[in-house]
Write a protein that holds these residues in place. Structure first.
Motif, PDB file in Angstrom:
ATOM      1  N   ARG A 460       0.688  -1.176  -0.049  1.00  0.00           N
ATOM      2  CA  ARG A 460      -0.070  -0.065  -0.061  1.00  0.00           C
ATOM      3  C   ARG A 460       0.838   1.288  -0.007  1.00  0.00           C
ATOM      4  NH1 ARG A 460      -5.216   1.193   1.382  1.00  0.00           N
ATOM      5  NH2 ARG A 460      -5.515  -0.978   1.984  1.00  0.00           N
ATOM      6  N   HIS A 461       1.802   1.304   0.782  1.00  0.00           N
ATOM      7  CA  HIS A 461       3.040   2.398   0.852  1.00  0.00           C
ATOM      8  C   HIS A 461       3.564   2.729  -0.420  1.00  0.00           C
ATOM      9  CE1 HIS A 461       5.927   5.046   2.265  1.00  0.00           C
ATOM     10  NE2 HIS A 461       6.816   4.317   1.506  1.00  0.00           N
ATOM     11  N   MET A 462       4.182   1.720  -0.971  1.00  0.00           N
ATOM     12  CA  MET A 462       4.721   1.874  -2.407  1.00  0.00           C
ATOM     13  C   MET A 462       3.782   2.006  -3.478  1.00  0.00           C
ATOM     14  SD  MET A 462       7.690   1.825  -1.944  1.00  0.00           S
ATOM     15  CE  MET A 462       8.833   1.632  -3.469  1.00  0.00           C
ATOM     16  N   SER A 463       2.535   1.610  -3.547  1.00  0.00           N
ATOM     17  CA  SER A 463       1.483   2.201  -4.395  1.00  0.00           C
ATOM     18  C   SER A 463       1.137   3.503  -4.114  1.00  0.00           C
ATOM     19  CB  SER A 463       0.245   1.372  -4.410  1.00  0.00           C
ATOM     20  OG  SER A 463      -0.790   1.840  -5.077  1.00  0.00           O
ATOM     21  N   ASN A 464       0.873   4.122  -3.041  1.00  0.00           N
ATOM     22  CA  ASN A 464       0.657   5.502  -2.458  1.00  0.00           C
ATOM     23  C   ASN A 464       1.800   6.393  -2.924  1.00  0.00           C
ATOM     24  OD1 ASN A 464      -1.710   4.608  -1.305  1.00  0.00           O
ATOM     25  ND2 ASN A 464      -0.967   5.000   0.738  1.00  0.00           N
ATOM     26  N   GLN A 465       2.932   5.929  -3.209  1.00  0.00           N
ATOM     27  CA  GLN A 465       4.143   6.843  -3.584  1.00  0.00           C
ATOM     28  C   GLN A 465       4.313   6.846  -4.980  1.00  0.00           C
ATOM     29  OE1 GLN A 465       5.705   8.499  -1.009  1.00  0.00           O
ATOM     30  NE2 GLN A 465       4.022   7.202   0.089  1.00  0.00           N
ATOM     31  N   GLU A 466       3.250   6.111  -5.583  1.00  0.00           N
ATOM     32  CA  GLU A 466       3.362   5.972  -7.122  1.00  0.00           C
ATOM     33  C   GLU A 466       4.667   5.482  -7.811  1.00  0.00           C
ATOM     34  OE1 GLU A 466       1.723   9.580  -8.686  1.00  0.00           O
ATOM     35  OE2 GLU A 466      -0.441   9.088  -8.011  1.00  0.00           O
ATOM     36  N   TRP A 467       5.289   4.430  -7.079  1.00  0.00           N
ATOM     37  CA  TRP A 467       6.671   4.002  -7.307  1.00  0.00           C
ATOM     38  C   TRP A 467       6.441   2.886  -8.248  1.00  0.00           C
ATOM     39  CZ3 TRP A 467      12.245   3.807  -6.304  1.00  0.00           C
ATOM     40  CH2 TRP A 467      12.693   5.040  -6.075  1.00  0.00           C
ATOM     41  N   VAL A 535       0.575 -14.696  -8.881  1.00  0.00           N
ATOM     42  CA  VAL A 535       1.926 -14.435  -9.634  1.00  0.00           C
ATOM     43  C   VAL A 535       2.138 -13.117  -9.043  1.00  0.00           C
ATOM     44  CG1 VAL A 535       0.920 -15.770 -11.579  1.00  0.00           C
ATOM     45  CG2 VAL A 535       0.419 -13.329 -11.425  1.00  0.00           C
ATOM     46  N   TYR A 536       3.487 -12.755  -9.851  1.00  0.00           N
ATOM     47  CA  TYR A 536       4.100 -11.493  -9.532  1.00  0.00           C
ATOM     48  C   TYR A 536       3.973 -10.551 -10.695  1.00  0.00           C
ATOM     49  CZ  TYR A 536       6.808 -14.016  -5.801  1.00  0.00           C
ATOM     50  OH  TYR A 536       7.030 -14.731  -4.633  1.00  0.00           O
ATOM     51  N   GLN A 537       3.703  -9.301 -10.624  1.00  0.00           N
ATOM     52  CA  GLN A 537       3.626  -8.484 -11.800  1.00  0.00           C
ATOM     53  C   GLN A 537       3.705  -7.221 -11.156  1.00  0.00           C
ATOM     54  OE1 GLN A 537      -0.269  -9.756 -13.300  1.00  0.00           O
ATOM     55  NE2 GLN A 537      -1.036  -7.815 -12.788  1.00  0.00           N
ATOM     56  N   VAL A 538       3.937  -6.381 -12.269  1.00  0.00           N
ATOM     57  CA  VAL A 538       3.941  -4.683 -11.989  1.00  0.00           C
ATOM     58  C   VAL A 538       2.648  -3.976 -11.888  1.00  0.00           C
ATOM     59  CG1 VAL A 538       6.437  -4.561 -12.692  1.00  0.00           C
ATOM     60  CG2 VAL A 538       4.455  -4.126 -14.484  1.00  0.00           C
ATOM     61  N   GLU A 539       1.652  -4.523 -12.463  1.00  0.00           N
ATOM     62  CA  GLU A 539       0.331  -3.786 -12.562  1.00  0.00           C
ATOM     63  C   GLU A 539      -0.465  -4.415 -11.409  1.00  0.00           C
ATOM     64  OE1 GLU A 539      -3.841  -4.012 -15.144  1.00  0.00           O
ATOM     65  OE2 GLU A 539      -2.068  -5.096 -15.805  1.00  0.00           O
ATOM     66  N   ASN A 540      -0.854  -3.678 -10.502  1.00  0.00           N
ATOM     67  CA  ASN A 540      -1.472  -3.977  -9.344  1.00  0.00           C
ATOM     68  C   ASN A 540      -3.003  -4.204  -9.567  1.00  0.00           C
ATOM     69  OD1 ASN A 540      -2.109  -4.875  -6.631  1.00  0.00           O
ATOM     70  ND2 ASN A 540      -2.744  -2.626  -6.286  1.00  0.00           N
ATOM     71  N   ILE A 541      -3.858  -5.625  -9.574  1.00  0.00           N
ATOM     72  CA  ILE A 541      -4.862  -6.091  -9.413  1.00  0.00           C
ATOM     73  C   ILE A 541      -5.701  -6.418  -8.550  1.00  0.00           C
ATOM     74  CG2 ILE A 541      -4.897  -6.253 -12.048  1.00  0.00           C
ATOM     75  CD1 ILE A 541      -4.795  -9.268 -11.591  1.00  0.00           C
ATOM     76  N   GLY A 542      -4.896  -6.334  -7.213  1.00  0.00           N
ATOM     77  CA  GLY A 542      -5.307  -6.769  -6.004  1.00  0.00           C
ATOM     78  C   GLY A 542      -4.953  -8.160  -5.799  1.00  0.00           C
ATOM     79  N   GLU A 549      -6.653  -4.953  -1.315  1.00  0.00           N
ATOM     80  CA  GLU A 549      -6.361  -4.203  -2.537  1.00  0.00           C
ATOM     81  C   GLU A 549      -4.903  -3.896  -3.020  1.00  0.00           C
ATOM     82  OE1 GLU A 549      -7.513   0.417  -3.724  1.00  0.00           O
ATOM     83  OE2 GLU A 549      -8.229  -0.389  -1.875  1.00  0.00           O
ATOM     84  N   TYR A 550      -4.367  -4.282  -1.960  1.00  0.00           N
ATOM     85  CA  TYR A 550      -2.668  -4.334  -2.182  1.00  0.00           C
ATOM     86  C   TYR A 550      -1.994  -5.432  -1.538  1.00  0.00           C
ATOM     87  CZ  TYR A 550      -4.028   0.855  -2.849  1.00  0.00           C
ATOM     88  OH  TYR A 550      -4.687   1.788  -3.164  1.00  0.00           O
ATOM     89  N   TYR A 551      -0.848  -6.215  -2.147  1.00  0.00           N
ATOM     90  CA  TYR A 551      -0.007  -7.098  -1.656  1.00  0.00           C
ATOM     91  C   TYR A 551       1.149  -7.243  -2.573  1.00  0.00           C
ATOM     92  CZ  TYR A 551       0.601 -11.219   1.089  1.00  0.00           C
ATOM     93  OH  TYR A 551       1.065 -12.186   1.907  1.00  0.00           O
ATOM     94  N   THR A 552       2.239  -7.759  -1.579  1.00  0.00           N
ATOM     95  CA  THR A 552       3.423  -7.894  -2.227  1.00  0.00           C
ATOM     96  C   THR A 552       4.247  -8.866  -1.344  1.00  0.00           C
ATOM     97  OG1 THR A 552       5.523  -6.826  -2.965  1.00  0.00           O
ATOM     98  CG2 THR A 552       4.666  -6.074  -0.802  1.00  0.00           C
ATOM     99  N   HIS A 553       5.225  -9.129  -1.482  1.00  0.00           N
ATOM    100  CA  HIS A 553       6.166 -10.228  -0.769  1.00  0.00           C
ATOM    101  C   HIS A 553       7.401  -9.337  -0.388  1.00  0.00           C
ATOM    102  CE1 HIS A 553       4.720 -14.297  -2.106  1.00  0.00           C
ATOM    103  NE2 HIS A 553       3.943 -13.819  -1.316  1.00  0.00           N
ATOM    104  N   PHE A 554       7.511  -8.917   1.027  1.00  0.00           N
ATOM    105  CA  PHE A 554       8.495  -8.383   1.466  1.00  0.00           C
ATOM    106  C   PHE A 554       9.266  -8.974   2.678  1.00  0.00           C
ATOM    107  CE2 PHE A 554       8.695  -5.677   5.842  1.00  0.00           C
ATOM    108  CZ  PHE A 554      10.020  -4.946   5.314  1.00  0.00           C
ATOM    109  N   THR A 555       8.691 -10.139   3.236  1.00  0.00           N
ATOM    110  CA  THR A 555       9.180 -10.695   4.402  1.00  0.00           C
ATOM    111  C   THR A 555      10.002 -12.050   4.154  1.00  0.00           C
ATOM    112  OG1 THR A 555       6.898 -12.145   4.406  1.00  0.00           O
ATOM    113  CG2 THR A 555       7.268  -9.877   5.647  1.00  0.00           C
ATOM    114  N   SER A 556      10.642 -12.334   3.033  1.00  0.00           N
ATOM    115  CA  SER A 556      11.293 -13.365   2.909  1.00  0.00           C
ATOM    116  C   SER A 556      12.535 -13.431   1.769  1.00  0.00           C
ATOM    117  CB  SER A 556      10.594 -14.876   2.548  1.00  0.00           C
ATOM    118  OG  SER A 556       9.598 -15.110   3.637  1.00  0.00           O
ATOM    119  N   PRO A 557      13.416 -12.273   2.068  1.00  0.00           N
ATOM    120  CA  PRO A 557      14.397 -12.010   1.066  1.00  0.00           C
ATOM    121  C   PRO A 557      15.503 -13.063   0.937  1.00  0.00           C
ATOM    122  CG  PRO A 557      14.664 -10.550   2.780  1.00  0.00           C
ATOM    123  CD  PRO A 557      13.392 -11.245   3.200  1.00  0.00           C
ATOM    124  N   ILE A 558      15.663 -13.774   2.104  1.00  0.00           N
ATOM    125  CA  ILE A 558      16.585 -14.768   1.835  1.00  0.00           C
ATOM    126  C   ILE A 558      16.339 -15.891   0.954  1.00  0.00           C
ATOM    127  CG2 ILE A 558      17.763 -16.791   3.253  1.00  0.00           C
ATOM    128  CD1 ILE A 558      17.896 -14.958   5.844  1.00  0.00           C
TER     129      ILE A 558
END
Length: 774
Positions: A460-467, A535-542, A549-558
């Motif tokens: 949600r944060h990165m979507s609000n920043q329009e990045w 799946v992963y994609q740059v276009e957010n469709i929820g 409405e917003y979701y990503t994978h942030f918690t497992s970078p290893i």
């Protein structure tokens, strides 16, 4: 104008409603393209055409595929010979059905262009592959056979559907009957088979470890890290320095804990909760892998190529070398570690009132495991309560926050399933000794809910920043799948409203009405199989399954490359929140490639994980031939029914083995119905079976209904062998594949989900990994 700007100008012009195909010269004039940019224009046009983003007609004019009755996307081939094109552009609608005659030499996961031939209301459009844009795999695993001066390889992957011709000069020292890896040298065409050369001999069927090695090679998984990557990992420091702390918030005084499996070694998340007034401060602290794995460096290129760690039944194939994954990046107790923190203020309704994302340094106070937390919170174990008395108050608060977050998700419509999961226990030599059910309790739920909250907050944060960003998306189920589900639910007087944009809350309400009823498992299974894959994609469709409405994978970078990229994007945003247009366009293009590759590597990992579990389950059941078990019908088809045992093993009762009547497949009722006695076998029914035979190589298990006499059992065996062809069984008899195309090895298994599509929550479990994916 740079290439990226010229590219966007061309595509934007062609997307115009009034655009009709033009030749290159007309495009230059009408866009217009400055004379100084002509060289850029021709480079971009060539790249767009090669990538299938524009099409050149026979009249040398150019247009967009979607405006010319064409679809570009990934080709998904089935073992039956037909396939589907899954469009790159989600706005293009349904997947396109490709019959066997029209696949045009395409192979599984190839990126293709297809012409739509027919459209029928309520059904998938049908088409023909007219161009293969990019091949997905050029290596195949199979059995080598020799005929005179030439040979051929029979692929292990039945979806390939054709043998590969091998010229004598390309035998590579292989002997007939050996398992080999081949490299495709000439791709199949309409009247010409694929040709290849043998590049590796894996061994002879029956060799110890060969089957798992074959699965690894078949899914193009790397066994070892290249020497230069190992050397690069050795240059990574084992301790953090004072310089590393600059710009970081020092959280080492907080009693942060990790909660993981007892045998987990790569600990990439730690958590902390503290009551703050009427609210709770929830801290999710994730290993800052991006500090050590720099963009485009050797370690980064290798991680990008692998895409994910792979948790097979007997081993882990890591995304990063052990020096990082188990060392400086792992949040080991008592060690100072760099992290990326997401702190959230959670109110009594589970809402995130405020949040902050920032780089930090932490020191995990205690390493806890799921069993310990469960025994503290559920069993009130006196010894553990005393051992962790300083942490017990925080664990109780974690339980409360977990329930608040979960209730919030349920209220908004998240669709959860709770299917049992199994773990195959192996001895030191890799032989299966038992299959046990994984325990799932409040301890796993705490970590799951906290990770979901952090992932959603960052997205949600990165979507609000329009990045530019990589989202984890879960598309709406197809209308035809939901219509089938509604028809099934109607049999139980449960209504599911059908529309083009069905809401997850409507699915959740329907499932709730089935709770406690005998058919609950049946409906949950069909619902799960009706969902699309995340799946992963740059276009957010929820995210449909999470009702997010917003979701990503942030918690497992290893263990997941998209998470590592998300950390990198967060770091770039923190350093410079503004982004120039040119940088934005190039970044979006690169993230699109990363998202596509990561989705492909995730699917390969999931297939390999499933295949190795199915292999060991088949090996385990080979020791139980002739024994009887209770089971539940988990799948019904025209050729028989799949039965799942309490230990998670699934086998096929072929329709020809039902000797008391002639049975017909009732598709809408998910049942087999006897023609004379009207006896029915339905999805979800309890049955008792006998293990008839096992084919370990094919990972197939055949059952018959319990109670058949010896003469009838032998007759059924002969029928199966005569129809399918025999193969060696470890019991000394014969066994056979199911011959169905839907086998224990390639049938989608049920699992906990869809926290993230057709699987669970994406949290790393104790190895070996389960089929849960967030």
């Amino acid at each position: 104008m740079k290439n990226s700007e010229v590219r966007e100008a061309i595509l934007e012009f062609m997307r115009g409603k009034s655009y009709a195909p033009l030749n290159a010269e007309a495009l230059i004039q009408q866009i217009p393209i400055d004379g100084r940019q002509i060289s850029h224009f021709w480079q971009v046009m060539l790249a767009l055409e090669e990538n299938g983003e524009i099409v050149k007609t026979r009249f040398a004019t150019f247009g967009l595929p979607e405006k010319m009755g064409l679809v570009v996307g990934r080709f998904q081939l089935t073992s039956k010979g037909f396939g589907f094109v899954i469009p790159d552009n989600k706005g293009e609608g349904k997947d396109v059905f490709i019959p066997p005659r029209a696949i045009g030499g395409a192979m599984n996961n190839d990126r293709v262009m297809a012409r739509i031939e027919t459209r029928v209301s309520g059904m998938k459009p049908e088409g023909e592959v007219i161009r293969i844009i990019k091949r997905a795999n050029n290596k195949i695993v199979g059995i080598f056979a020799k005929t005179g001066d030439f040979g051929f390889v029979v692929p292990d992957d039945k979806r390939i559907g054709q043998d590969i011709y091998i010229a004598r000069k390309n035998f590579g020292g292989a002997k007939p009957g050996q398992k080999v890896v081949i490299e495709i040298t000439d791709w199949p065409e309409e009247r010409k088979s694929a040709e290849g050369r043998i590049i590796e001999v894996l061994g002879t069927p029956g060799d110890v470890g060969l089957e798992i090695l074959s699965i690894i090679k078949q899914n193009d998984l790397p066994l070892e890290f290249p020497e230069e990557v190992i050397n690069a990992s050795k240059r990574v420091p084992v301790k953090i320095s004072d310089a590393d702390l600059r710009g970081r918030r020092d959280l080492r005084a907080l009693p942060v804990v990790t909660i993981d499996g007892e045998d987990a070694k790569d600990l990439d998340d730690a958590v902390f909760v503290r009551q703050q007034g009427d609210d709770f401060l929830l801290g999710v602290h994730i290993a800052d892998v991006s500090h050590y794995v720099r963009e485009n460096a050797l370690l980064d290129r290798e991680a990008r190529l692998r895409g994910t760690s792979v948790y097979l039944v007997d081993r882990v194939i890591p995304m990063l070398p052990e020096r990082l994954s188990n060392g400086i990046c792992s949040l080991n107790a008592g060690e100072d570690r760099l992290s990326m923190s997401c702190e959230m203020l959670v109110d009594r309704k589970g809402r995130i009132k405020a949040y902050e994302v920032f780089p930090s340094v932490i020191r995990v106070s205690k390493r806890l495991n799921y069993r310990e937390v469960r025994e503290i919170l559920v069993d009130k174990d006196a010894v553990l309560l005393e051992k962790y008395r300083d942490l017990v108050p925080m664990l109780l608060e974690m339980e409360e926050v977990c329930k608040l977050l979960r209730n919030k998700r349920v209220v908004r419509g998240a669709v959860d399933f709770d299917f049992p999961e199994q773990k195959v226990i192996l001895d030191e030599e890799g032989r299966p000794t038992d299959i046990v059910q994984r325990v799932r309790s409040i301890s796993e739920s705490i970590v799951e809910e906290f990770m979901l909250a952090a992932n959603e907050t960052v997205a949600r944060h990165m979507s609000n920043q329009e990045w530019p960003f990589i989202y984890r998306v879960h598309d709406l189920p197809s209308e035809d799948k939901m219509t089938d589900l509604a028809q099934l639910l109607n049999n139980f007087n449960v209504k599911l409203p059908i529309s083009e944009e069905i809401k997850p809350l409507e699915v959740q309400k329907a499932l709730k009405q089935m709770q406690g009823r005998p058919e609950e498992r049946l409906v949950a299974t069909v619902t799960l199989r009706s969902m699309k894959q995340a799946v992963y994609q740059v276009e957010n469709i929820g995210h449909f399954g999470l009702a997010a409405e917003y979701y990503t994978h942030f918690t497992s970078p290893i263990r997941r490359y998209p998470d590592l990229v998300v950390h990198r994007l967060l770091r770039q945003w923190l350093q410079n929140p503004s982004l120039k247009a040119a940088k934005r366009e190039s970044l979006e293009a690169e993230l699109g490639d990363i998202a596509s590759n990561s989705s492909l590597r995730e699917r390969a990992a999931a297939e390999a994980e499933r295949a190795t579990v199915d292999l060991k389950m088949a090996e385990y059941m080979a020791g139980h031939i002739g024994e009887e078990f209770d089971g539940t019908i988990s799948g019904v088809t025209a050729f028989g029914m799949f039965v799942e045992l309490a230990n998670g093993v699934e086998g096929l009762v072929h329709i020809s083995s039902l000797t008391d009547d002639y049975y017909e497949f009732q598709e809408q009722q998910y049942s087999l119905l006897g023609e004379h006695k009207r006896k029915a076998y339905r999805l979800g029914d309890k049955v008792r079976i006998e293990v008839l035979q096992v084919n370990i190589t094919e990972r197939n298990i055949d059952f018959i209904m319990a109670g058949e006499n010896e003469a009838m059992r032998q007759q059924i065996m002969n029928q199966l062998l005569g129809r399918r062809g025999s193969s060696f069984s470890p019991k000394g008899g014969k066994s056979a594949s199911s011959g169905s195309g839907k086998t224990a090895g390639n049938k989608k298994k049920t699992g906990r989900g869809p926290k993230d599509g057709k699987g669970g929550h994406g949290r790393k479990p104790a190895a070996p990994k389960t089929n849960r994916r967030k």
